[in-house]
Design an enzyme around this catalytic site. Structure first.
Site, mmCIF file in Angstrom:
data_model
loop_
_atom_site.group_PDB
_atom_site.id
_atom_site.type_symbol
_atom_site.label_atom_id
_atom_site.label_comp_id
_atom_site.label_asym_id
_atom_site.label_seq_id
_atom_site.Cartn_x
_atom_site.Cartn_y
_atom_site.Cartn_z
ATOM 1 N N ASP A 1 21.689 -16.752 -34.176
ATOM 2 C CA ASP A 1 22.564 -17.783 -34.742
ATOM 3 C C ASP A 1 22.275 -19.167 -34.148
ATOM 4 O O ASP A 1 21.716 -19.281 -33.059
ATOM 5 C CB ASP A 1 24.036 -17.462 -34.421
ATOM 6 C CG ASP A 1 24.542 -16.256 -35.193
ATOM 7 O OD1 ASP A 1 23.728 -15.561 -35.833
ATOM 8 O OD2 ASP A 1 25.761 -16.008 -35.138
ATOM 9 N N ASP A 2 22.735 -20.177 -34.877
ATOM 10 C CA ASP A 2 22.871 -21.555 -34.394
ATOM 11 C C ASP A 2 21.612 -22.417 -34.448
ATOM 12 O O ASP A 2 21.637 -23.556 -33.979
ATOM 13 C CB ASP A 2 23.492 -21.621 -32.988
ATOM 14 C CG ASP A 2 24.916 -21.069 -32.972
ATOM 15 O OD1 ASP A 2 25.417 -20.705 -34.052
ATOM 16 O OD2 ASP A 2 25.518 -21.007 -31.891
ATOM 17 N N HIS B 1 21.142 -15.806 -29.960
ATOM 18 C CA HIS B 1 21.219 -17.213 -30.362
ATOM 19 C C HIS B 1 19.924 -17.974 -30.114
ATOM 20 O O HIS B 1 19.153 -17.622 -29.225
ATOM 21 C CB HIS B 1 22.358 -17.911 -29.606
ATOM 22 C CG HIS B 1 23.709 -17.409 -30.006
ATOM 23 N ND1 HIS B 1 24.216 -16.234 -29.506
ATOM 24 C CD2 HIS B 1 24.619 -17.898 -30.878
ATOM 25 C CE1 HIS B 1 25.407 -16.026 -30.054
ATOM 26 N NE2 HIS B 1 25.684 -17.007 -30.890
ATOM 27 N N HIS C 1 24.943 -19.990 -41.979
ATOM 28 C CA HIS C 1 25.917 -20.001 -40.864
ATOM 29 C C HIS C 1 26.851 -21.212 -40.994
ATOM 30 O O HIS C 1 27.238 -21.787 -39.993
ATOM 31 C CB HIS C 1 25.152 -20.028 -39.537
ATOM 32 C CG HIS C 1 25.952 -19.642 -38.324
ATOM 33 N ND1 HIS C 1 26.959 -18.705 -38.347
ATOM 34 C CD2 HIS C 1 25.885 -20.071 -37.032
ATOM 35 C CE1 HIS C 1 27.469 -18.581 -37.130
ATOM 36 N NE2 HIS C 1 26.845 -19.405 -36.314
HETATM 37 ZN ZN LIG Z 1 27.332 -19.801 -34.280
#
Ligand SMILES: [Zn+2]
Length: 231
Positions: free
Chosen positions: A43-44, A189, A94
């Protein structure tokens, strides 16, 4: 006593199976627990610091993974987004600003998800159908919006807390090793300028391989389409 216990166990199993497939309809936490497949999810991103390092490592190890990108960072990291897709990984949604949607209206959430999808579509020509809510918080409005957009929510069942600055690389490794089972969706992440995930991943890849796990992307783990298809 023994009989009662058996009945109780049976009811628990039946309840678990049903609650998993009905109450959580369209919200995925894991794949088939009978197969040795697991999915690494990141993620991210995108960014030009931690993402390229993770991509290098995955390439070297011949592993395909799934990336949930934040829409507002996509245009300024076009090359990294292209690279992620070209190297065979999934590029997924996301949200646009990665905000907390606790009190957000359906209109706000709809535009967050659509804008992120548009940003991805402008570069890659694909439209993701898999969405991961910021902070893993799912609101009632979010459920309605995702359903209206004919998308699915993907969460996880392994979180080594690589996002938490208080956690060491060793903590992340130990926790992921303990929590991972057949069919796991593993939360990791690519946060800008943060190497915990990369350092942990370097050691976790050989560990998972020794345990006999096979790395797959979310579409294979969950047997679903990751992008809109022409109808
Ligand atoms: Zn996130």
């Amino acid at each position: 006593m023994k009989k009662n216990f058996k009945l109780f166990s049976l009811l628990t199993i039946v309840f678990t199976i049903f609650s998993d497939s009905f109450a959580n309809e369209k919200i995925y936490f894991h794949g088939d627990s009978q197969s040795k497949k697991i999915a690494l999810t990141f993620d991210d991103g995108p960014n030009d610091s931690s993402l390229p390092k993770i991509l290098d490592l995955l390439k070297e190890e011949k592993i395909k993974a799934s990336f949930f990108f934040i829409g507002k960072n996509i245009l300024s990291n076009k090359e990294e987004v292209k690279r992620t897709y070209d190297e065979g990984h999934l590029v997924l949604n996301h949200s646009y600003t990665h905000s907390n949607f606790n009190t957000a209206s359906q209109e706000t959430i709809t535009s967050e998800i659509k804008e992120a999808n548009n940003a991805i579509n402008n570069i890659l020509g694909i439209t993701p159908t898999l969405y991961r809510p910021p902070y893993g918080i799912i609101t009632e409005n979010e459920k309605i919006v995702v359903k209206n957009l004919e998308m699915n929510i993907v969460l996880w069942n392994v979180d080594g807390e690589d996002w938490n600055i208080k956690r060491s690389v060793d903590y992340v490794i130990r926790t992921q090793e303990k929590e991972t089972k057949n069919g796991s969706i593993i939360l990791m992440h690519t946060q800008p300028n943060k190497d915990t995930s990369y350092e942990a991943l370097k050691k976790l890849i050989p560990y998972y391989r020794n345990q006999g796990y096979e790395f797959v992307k979310l579409d294979e783990l969950l047997e679903i389409e990751p992008y809109e298809t022409l109808k």
